[in-house]
Design a protein around this motif. Structure first.
Motif, PDB file in Angstrom:
ATOM      1  N   PRO A   1       0.816  -1.230   0.000  1.00  0.00           N
ATOM      2  CA  PRO A   1       0.000   0.000   0.000  1.00  0.00           C
ATOM      3  C   PRO A   1       0.846   1.275   0.000  1.00  0.00           C
ATOM      4  CG  PRO A   1      -0.787  -1.563   1.646  1.00  0.00           C
ATOM      5  CD  PRO A   1       0.505  -2.088   1.140  1.00  0.00           C
ATOM      6  N   HIS A   2       2.124   1.152   0.360  1.00  0.00           N
ATOM      7  CA  HIS A   2       2.995   2.324   0.389  1.00  0.00           C
ATOM      8  C   HIS A   2       3.876   2.430  -0.860  1.00  0.00           C
ATOM      9  CE1 HIS A   2       2.394   1.506   4.858  1.00  0.00           C
ATOM     10  NE2 HIS A   2       1.590   2.495   4.515  1.00  0.00           N
ATOM     11  N   LEU A   3       3.549   1.612  -1.855  1.00  0.00           N
ATOM     12  CA  LEU A   3       4.311   1.656  -3.106  1.00  0.00           C
ATOM     13  C   LEU A   3       3.383   2.127  -4.228  1.00  0.00           C
ATOM     14  CD1 LEU A   3       6.093  -1.835  -2.851  1.00  0.00           C
ATOM     15  CD2 LEU A   3       7.113   0.408  -2.388  1.00  0.00           C
ATOM     16  N   SER A   4       3.994   2.750  -5.247  1.00  0.00           N
ATOM     17  CA  SER A   4       3.189   3.174  -6.405  1.00  0.00           C
ATOM     18  C   SER A   4       2.830   1.944  -7.239  1.00  0.00           C
ATOM     19  CB  SER A   4       4.006   4.158  -7.251  1.00  0.00           C
ATOM     20  OG  SER A   4       5.076   3.448  -7.860  1.00  0.00           O
ATOM     21  N   GLY A   5       1.933   2.153  -8.223  1.00  0.00           N
ATOM     22  CA  GLY A   5       1.533   1.029  -9.074  1.00  0.00           C
ATOM     23  C   GLY A   5       2.729   0.410  -9.787  1.00  0.00           C
ATOM     24  N   GLY A   6       3.599   1.281 -10.330  1.00  0.00           N
ATOM     25  CA  GLY A   6       4.779   0.784 -11.046  1.00  0.00           C
ATOM     26  C   GLY A   6       5.688   0.003 -10.120  1.00  0.00           C
ATOM     27  N   GLU A   7       5.841   0.536  -8.914  1.00  0.00           N
ATOM     28  CA  GLU A   7       6.711  -0.155  -7.936  1.00  0.00           C
ATOM     29  C   GLU A   7       6.113  -1.515  -7.560  1.00  0.00           C
ATOM     30  OE1 GLU A   7       8.905   3.519  -5.583  1.00  0.00           O
ATOM     31  OE2 GLU A   7       6.827   3.023  -5.082  1.00  0.00           O
ATOM     32  N   GLN A   8       4.797  -1.528  -7.403  1.00  0.00           N
ATOM     33  CA  GLN A   8       4.152  -2.810  -7.059  1.00  0.00           C
ATOM     34  C   GLN A   8       4.343  -3.824  -8.180  1.00  0.00           C
ATOM     35  OE1 GLN A   8       0.270  -2.910  -5.119  1.00  0.00           O
ATOM     36  NE2 GLN A   8       0.349  -0.694  -4.899  1.00  0.00           N
ATOM     37  N   GLN A   9       4.241  -3.351  -9.429  1.00  0.00           N
ATOM     38  CA  GLN A   9       4.423  -4.302 -10.527  1.00  0.00           C
ATOM     39  C   GLN A   9       5.869  -4.784 -10.578  1.00  0.00           C
ATOM     40  OE1 GLN A   9       2.912  -6.501 -11.814  1.00  0.00           O
ATOM     41  NE2 GLN A   9       1.731  -5.721 -13.540  1.00  0.00           N
ATOM     42  N   ARG A  10       6.807  -3.941 -10.203  1.00  0.00           N
ATOM     43  CA  ARG A  10       8.209  -4.380 -10.146  1.00  0.00           C
ATOM     44  C   ARG A  10       8.392  -5.450  -9.068  1.00  0.00           C
ATOM     45  NH1 ARG A  10      12.102  -0.525 -12.096  1.00  0.00           N
ATOM     46  NH2 ARG A  10      11.015   1.081 -13.291  1.00  0.00           N
ATOM     47  N   VAL A  11       7.731  -5.230  -7.937  1.00  0.00           N
ATOM     48  CA  VAL A  11       7.812  -6.251  -6.878  1.00  0.00           C
ATOM     49  C   VAL A  11       7.204  -7.556  -7.397  1.00  0.00           C
ATOM     50  CG1 VAL A  11       7.079  -6.904  -4.543  1.00  0.00           C
ATOM     51  CG2 VAL A  11       7.711  -4.536  -5.022  1.00  0.00           C
ATOM     52  N   ALA A  12       6.082  -7.427  -8.131  1.00  0.00           N
ATOM     53  CA  ALA A  12       5.430  -8.633  -8.665  1.00  0.00           C
ATOM     54  C   ALA A  12       6.364  -9.338  -9.647  1.00  0.00           C
ATOM     55  CB  ALA A  12       4.121  -8.250  -9.340  1.00  0.00           C
ATOM     56  N   ILE A  13       7.126  -8.557 -10.419  1.00  0.00           N
ATOM     57  CA  ILE A  13       8.084  -9.175 -11.359  1.00  0.00           C
ATOM     58  C   ILE A  13       9.192  -9.888 -10.569  1.00  0.00           C
ATOM     59  CG2 ILE A  13       9.840  -8.660 -13.103  1.00  0.00           C
ATOM     60  CD1 ILE A  13       7.913  -6.358 -14.052  1.00  0.00           C
ATOM     61  N   ALA A  14       9.662  -9.221  -9.522  1.00  0.00           N
ATOM     62  CA  ALA A  14      10.700  -9.854  -8.680  1.00  0.00           C
ATOM     63  C   ALA A  14      10.149 -11.152  -8.075  1.00  0.00           C
ATOM     64  CB  ALA A  14      11.132  -8.887  -7.574  1.00  0.00           C
ATOM     65  N   ARG A  15       8.887 -11.114  -7.661  1.00  0.00           N
ATOM     66  CA  ARG A  15       8.279 -12.325  -7.101  1.00  0.00           C
ATOM     67  C   ARG A  15       8.212 -13.433  -8.169  1.00  0.00           C
ATOM     68  NH1 ARG A  15       2.134 -11.974  -5.137  1.00  0.00           N
ATOM     69  NH2 ARG A  15       1.841 -11.724  -7.376  1.00  0.00           N
ATOM     70  N   ALA A  16       7.863 -13.023  -9.394  1.00  0.00           N
ATOM     71  CA  ALA A  16       7.765 -14.013 -10.474  1.00  0.00           C
ATOM     72  C   ALA A  16       9.121 -14.659 -10.754  1.00  0.00           C
ATOM     73  CB  ALA A  16       7.220 -13.339 -11.727  1.00  0.00           C
ATOM     74  N   LEU A  17      10.187 -13.904 -10.488  1.00  0.00           N
ATOM     75  CA  LEU A  17      11.529 -14.424 -10.780  1.00  0.00           C
ATOM     76  C   LEU A  17      12.128 -15.216  -9.623  1.00  0.00           C
ATOM     77  CD1 LEU A  17      12.983 -11.182 -12.429  1.00  0.00           C
ATOM     78  CD2 LEU A  17      12.437 -13.330 -13.597  1.00  0.00           C
ATOM     79  N   ALA A  18      11.412 -15.258  -8.517  1.00  0.00           N
ATOM     80  CA  ALA A  18      11.997 -15.757  -7.266  1.00  0.00           C
ATOM     81  C   ALA A  18      12.587 -17.159  -7.391  1.00  0.00           C
ATOM     82  CB  ALA A  18      10.945 -15.718  -6.155  1.00  0.00           C
TER      83      ALA A  18
END
Lengths: 391, 232
Positions: free
Chosen positions: B147-164
């Protein structure tokens, strides 16, 4: 990590979780109280029977102690026969009657009076003075306190029949002691005096209402009851276990009440937990669908949701336990104020196993209640859940 | 169906029907798709043409009504549900339009989650989560919650999660759909970088910029593949 995330989700809506917890705590407290009530009075009665060491009661055939005014005629002889049964340590005869204290021309209310054998009695413990000799009585502690009667005081006592006939043939007795009467209700005025004195005053020579029998060390109460019944078949011999069973039968309505209220508490707990977990799961439907999509096993997601239910229930128990104990104390005070209930008894018995059972039930309900939304979340078609969340 | 070396996805005769008011709506009408290792494929087409349905079928999320899918050498729908979940967890990455991060976990914890589920030791997953967040440019925001990240930042986190779990293929469903143009461009760059480093990507999109960035485009219409081309 997924379980930790699920638990943290409970903290996301603190107010809602706190309200749900309060509800679960109240339900857990009610369930605890009903569990304690279900067996409390019977168990407390059993403890009270055993406290004096006289665990057996011998009564007129088919009669429970003081259930009627029936007596055992030829009580002295019966007492001697009981005393001869192997395993009997002591026999304590009791004759119940009603006396009144006479002051001038007026007689006070009827007092429960027990004729006892001073050397072998199980009805009171002396707290002051000595056992009563001829022409003496022991008064209950409330009577001493409320009426200002001390050791050495004298009372004018009249037997029930004499008073009702208007003759008031009162006789003077001296107070030899003050006793803690084990079976009296709160603030009950009672008297005890040598049994012969009561027999003479009431015109019931040789009669006994019941005997208390103490078993010798190592002798089983039920075995001894059977031996006494065989040796003296014209009376009923009841062991503590039999008396408790009878008490249990008579208190069936209490158990039914406890079962109904306890069941309601369980249903309310299940509904509360199920509702709060369902709302939480619905709010995280997208998250849960995503977890399934990225390959988190259904079982792990179900475990996380069920853990929410378990934690809510366990936290409710922690809060509900002191609340339940407080409620039990308050309710006990109210119920014990009913006439005829011995003040030493309790309606709510603290039994660790029963408390553990009640709390275990609440926690199990929490787990089951968590299963419902958990299964719904992991069984919903995944692509549909993802599509709905994307819309 | 052959199992050609280097072939990551091989789908044949995919038909997908959804029940609707007692009838069946056919979302896919016999689709054949092949994706080779190291490819980046953009699946494009108008809304309702069956792009997301195809992605779900190819990724093992939704079984087809008919047809077969081989994913990373496995007959995907010949596997039981548990085996399919394990395959998705360990060998496949997912990126969604709405990110779907766990709001109660920090960015680093969100990235760690698939690793934790795959049994990666704590220290190793912590280090890797930090590396991945550095990779997507969020090394400075590891402790922040979504909730404290922007949409773009959240999608980057989601990409990092996808690469985990070091996936061999990543499926992305409208990954820029919730982002503004500039942030979307950053995500496209990130995908291109990933692809250059050898990750196979299948991206469903109606974003022309994403489609332009993909070396190969599969065009769909009305539940069918109507065109497929490799950009020179």
């Amino acid at each position: 990590m997924i379980v930790a995330a699920s638990l943290r989700a409970l903290g996301r809506r603190r107010g809602r979780t706190a309200l749900a917890l309060a509800g679960i705590a109240v339900s857990a407290a009610l369930l605890l109280d009903m569990t304690m009530l279900a067996s409390g009075l019977t168990r407390s009665f059993g403890d009270l029977l055993g406290v004096s060491g006289y665990a057996l009661r011998v009564t007129p055939k088919g009669i429970l102690p003081f259930d009627s005014e029936a007596g055992i005629p030829g009580g002295d002889a019966v007492g001697e026969r009981i005393a001869r049964v192997p395993g009997v340590k002591s026999v304590a005869p009791v004759l119940g009657a009603q006396f009144r204290v006479v002051r001038g021309d007026s007689a006070g209310p009827p007092l429960f009076t027990m004729g006892i054998r001073p050397g072998a009695q199980f009805l009171y413990r002396l707290v002051e003075g000595s056992e009563p000799g001829p022409g003496e009585v022991v008064v209950s502690e409330p009577m001493s306190r409320l009426d200002g009667i001390r050791v050495g005081s004298t009372l004018q006592l009249a037997g029930g029949a004499g008073v009702s006939l208007g003759r008031r043939d009162a006789r003077t007795v001296r107070v030899s002691g003050v006793g803690d009467f084990l079976y009296d209700y709160a603030e009950q005025r009672s008297l005890a005096m040598p049994i012969g004195q009561v027999q003479r005053a009431t015109g019931r020579p040789g009669e006994v209402s019941l005997f208390g029998v103490a078993a010798a060390d190592g002798v089983d109460g039920d075995d001894l009851a059977r031996r006494i019944a065989a040796a003296v078949p014209e009376v009923s011999t009841l062991s503590t276990r039999e008396l408790m069973r009878e008490m249990d039968r008579r208190l069936l309505y209490f158990r039914q009440l406890a079962t109904i209220l306890g069941s309601i508490a369980m249903v309310v707990t299940a509904l509360l937990i199920s509702t709060i977990v369902t709302i939480g799961v619905r709010e995280r439907f997208g998250e849960i669908a995503t977890l399934r999509a990225i390959g988190v096993a259904r079982g792990r997601i179900l475990l996380a949701v069920v853990t929410e239910g378990l934690v809510l229930a366990a936290a409710g128990c922690v809060a509900g336990l002191p609340l339940g104990l407080w409620m039990a104390r308050r309710l006990d005070r109210i119920l014990l104020s009913f006439p005829g209930i011995p003040a030493r008894m309790t309606f709510f018995a603290w039994e660790a196993e029963r408390v553990a059972l009640a709390m275990g039930l609440v926690i199990a309900i929490g787990g089951l209640a968590g299963c419902i939304p958990g299964l719904a979340a992991v069984r919903s078609p995944l692509s549909q859940a993802l599509r709905e969340e994307a819309e | 169906m052959t199992d050609e070396p280097g072939r990551v996805i091989e789908a044949r005769g995919i038909i997908k029907e959804y029940p609707y008011q007692g009838d069946a709506v056919r979302a896919l009408r016999g689709v054949d798709v092949d994706v080779s290792a190291g490819e980046m494929v953009a699946v494009v087409g108008p809304s309702g043409c069956g792009k997301s349905s195809l992605l779900n079928v190819l990724a093992g999320i939704d079984p087809p009504t008919r047809g077969t899918v081989r994913l990373l050498g496995d007959d995907l729908y010949g596997l039981d549900e548990g085996a399919r979940s394990r395959l998705r967890l360990r060998r496949v990455g997912f990126i969604f339009q709405r990110f779907h991060l766990l709001a109660v976990l920090s960015a680093a914890e969100n990235v760690e989650l698939p690793m934790a589920e795959a049994g990666v030791p704590k220290r190793e997953r912590r280090d890797r989560a930090r590396e991945l967040l550095d990779y997507v440019g969020l090394g400075h925001r590891t402790a922040h919650r979504p909730p404290h990240l922007s949409g773009g930042e959240q999608q980057r986190v989601a990409i990092a999660r996808a690469l985990a779990n070091r996936p061999e293929v990543i499926f992305a469903d409208e990954p820029t759909g919730e982002l503004d143009r500039r942030t979307g461009a950053e995500i496209i760059d990130l995908f291109a970088r990933l692809n250059r480093q050898g990750t196979t990507l299948v991206v469903v999109t109606h974003d022309a910029k994403v489609a332009e960035s993909a070396p190969r485009v599969v065009e769909m219409a009305d539940g069918l593949v109507v065109g497929s081309g490799v950009r020179p």
